[in-house]
Design a protein around this motif. Sequence first.
Motif, PDB file in Angstrom:
ATOM      1  N   VAL A 145       0.828  -1.206   0.000  1.00 56.34           N
ATOM      2  CA  VAL A 145       0.000   0.000   0.000  1.00 56.34           C
ATOM      3  C   VAL A 145       0.861   1.255   0.000  1.00 56.34           C
ATOM      4  O   VAL A 145       0.531   2.262  -0.643  1.00 56.34           O
ATOM      5  CB  VAL A 145      -0.952  -0.014   1.219  1.00 56.34           C
ATOM      6  N   LYS A 146       1.991   1.213   0.696  1.00 54.39           N
ATOM      7  CA  LYS A 146       2.889   2.366   0.775  1.00 54.39           C
ATOM      8  C   LYS A 146       3.912   2.412  -0.363  1.00 54.39           C
ATOM      9  O   LYS A 146       4.700   3.348  -0.449  1.00 54.39           O
ATOM     10  CB  LYS A 146       3.619   2.357   2.112  1.00 54.39           C
ATOM     11  N   GLY A 147       3.925   1.385  -1.221  1.00 51.53           N
ATOM     12  CA  GLY A 147       4.850   1.401  -2.350  1.00 51.53           C
ATOM     13  C   GLY A 147       6.281   1.090  -1.988  1.00 51.53           C
ATOM     14  O   GLY A 147       7.205   1.536  -2.683  1.00 51.53           O
ATOM     15  N   ARG A 148       6.515   0.303  -0.945  1.00 51.96           N
ATOM     16  CA  ARG A 148       7.875  -0.061  -0.516  1.00 51.96           C
ATOM     17  C   ARG A 148       8.329  -1.300  -1.292  1.00 51.96           C
ATOM     18  O   ARG A 148       8.207  -2.425  -0.829  1.00 51.96           O
ATOM     19  CB  ARG A 148       7.919  -0.328   0.979  1.00 51.96           C
ATOM     20  N   CYS A 149       8.870  -1.093  -2.473  1.00 47.74           N
ATOM     21  CA  CYS A 149       9.215  -2.209  -3.359  1.00 47.74           C
ATOM     22  C   CYS A 149      10.266  -3.128  -2.749  1.00 47.74           C
ATOM     23  O   CYS A 149      10.141  -4.360  -2.823  1.00 47.74           O
ATOM     24  CB  CYS A 149       9.710  -1.672  -4.698  1.00 47.74           C
ATOM     25  N   GLU A 150      11.328  -2.558  -2.160  1.00 47.06           N
ATOM     26  CA  GLU A 150      12.385  -3.380  -1.589  1.00 47.06           C
ATOM     27  C   GLU A 150      11.863  -4.229  -0.446  1.00 47.06           C
ATOM     28  O   GLU A 150      12.220  -5.401  -0.303  1.00 47.06           O
ATOM     29  CB  GLU A 150      13.535  -2.483  -1.119  1.00 47.06           C
ATOM     30  N   VAL A 151      11.022  -3.637   0.374  1.00 45.28           N
ATOM     31  CA  VAL A 151      10.445  -4.382   1.489  1.00 45.28           C
ATOM     32  C   VAL A 151       9.532  -5.486   0.973  1.00 45.28           C
ATOM     33  O   VAL A 151       9.542  -6.612   1.481  1.00 45.28           O
ATOM     34  CB  VAL A 151       9.677  -3.430   2.431  1.00 45.28           C
ATOM     35  N   VAL A 152       8.709  -5.170  -0.043  1.00 42.83           N
ATOM     36  CA  VAL A 152       7.826  -6.177  -0.626  1.00 42.83           C
ATOM     37  C   VAL A 152       8.633  -7.352  -1.155  1.00 42.83           C
ATOM     38  O   VAL A 152       8.267  -8.527  -0.961  1.00 42.83           O
ATOM     39  CB  VAL A 152       6.970  -5.556  -1.752  1.00 42.83           C
TER      40      VAL A 152
END
Length: 476
Positions: A145-152
């Motif tokens: 939802v927050k757009g944290r690609c690396e975390v995803v």
Amino acid sequence: MFCLVSSWKFVVVHMNHESCKLWLPRWTMEKMERLLYEASLEGNLNMLLMLLQEDPLILDRVTLDRHGDTPLHIASMLGHVNFVKEVIARKPHLTMECDSQKRLPLHIASVKGHIEIVKLLLSANPETCLASDRDGRNPLHLAAVKGRCEVVKELGLAQPHAARAMVQQETILHLCVKHNQLEVLKLLIETMSDHEFINTKDADGNTILHLAVSDKQIETINFLLFNTTIEVNATNINGETLMDILAQGPRDVKDQQIIQALTRAGVVEDENESLFGQMPQNCISKMTFGDLEYYKKLNLEKDLKNNGDWLDKKRNALMVVASLIATMAFQAGTNPPSGVWQDDSTNDPLHKAGYAVMALNHPNLYHIFLASNTVGFVSTLSIILLLISGLPFVKHHVFVWGLMVTMWIATVSMSLAYMVSIWVLTPKPGSLIMNVVFGIVLIWYGLTTVLVVGHSTIRLTKNIFQKLRFSRRRPS
């Protein structure tokens, strides 16, 4: 702060360790907890080590006594990597402690995008990636939802099943589209490569492509149409296609690009109505003839859409009215005006127990009453049958028109049966009051007839006018 800790150390030096815990003043323990929270806010590792040296159980005690954010939650939120690393090394079970929203430290770190802390928390307990907060979202949902690609990416590698968890009948892909996170959406789709999951529908029957079209996210629409296996002709729970959803929104230039993309992708359209009639003039002037043809198709769909919406909203009311009229007709047919004979008579074959009195006394009027009552009964049964049939044509404008005519026939037939009944039951049929009653019923017949004919004429005229207007704007 130093004086407080030093004075507390002085007490410990001169007392046995166990007796210290028993006799240490309460205000000192509260101060120690406050120092711990200040250390977590600042990421002060030295202060943390000093407090743990004085009281190795202080982290457990704080977690036990409080129900809000723990020091690990605070440090994870603010990105204090070394502080988090030390806490996990000493107390790894604290990674499973929840705050008042049922969020773990991993939820917090994922939302903030602190990738190093996410890795530390996952190494301590990978199962935390599957934990849900109060809203049913796991850390991977929040990161998407927050757009944290690396975390995803990190969370997806740790627990691939976390991406398939549903949140209120929505997938993580629905959340990405709702919050316009295209990069995360691309990452998830490329990683999962699951046709069934990509085409999963939410509680309203909408796929992620339905949501993208509704929000007019052109880049997302193009990606889904030409880089995935999304089904372009899927309908939601209301039977709405992509073109239906597009026609419901405000009109702007984006519609032109979306229609072209949908058409190239093979969206199948009925002969429907379109957005052309409601497009701003400056948008229309920029379109090619091919674009105008697309908008013509969408504009032709408007009346059909309105008919379907009207029918959906009025279905229950029509069922109640039709059932009521059918019940009245059945009751009148089995118990006609004037009632039935209670005994048999040898003088007249029509005078038998159970036969209608009206059939003997007013045979012509009884035939009229029986015919009109039967027509009304059959008409309302037909309406009930069609409304519950679920046939695909029930939202077509021809069906809606036929439904209106059938209801008109039913009401006219019942009013005729009423008029005959009043004529039979009222003494002195030539009286003034009977003339007034008949006059009112006849006027009502005329008004309802004008309404039905006028409605049909207006709709026909409107369709002809729309076709003429479009033909005038058609380029030569």
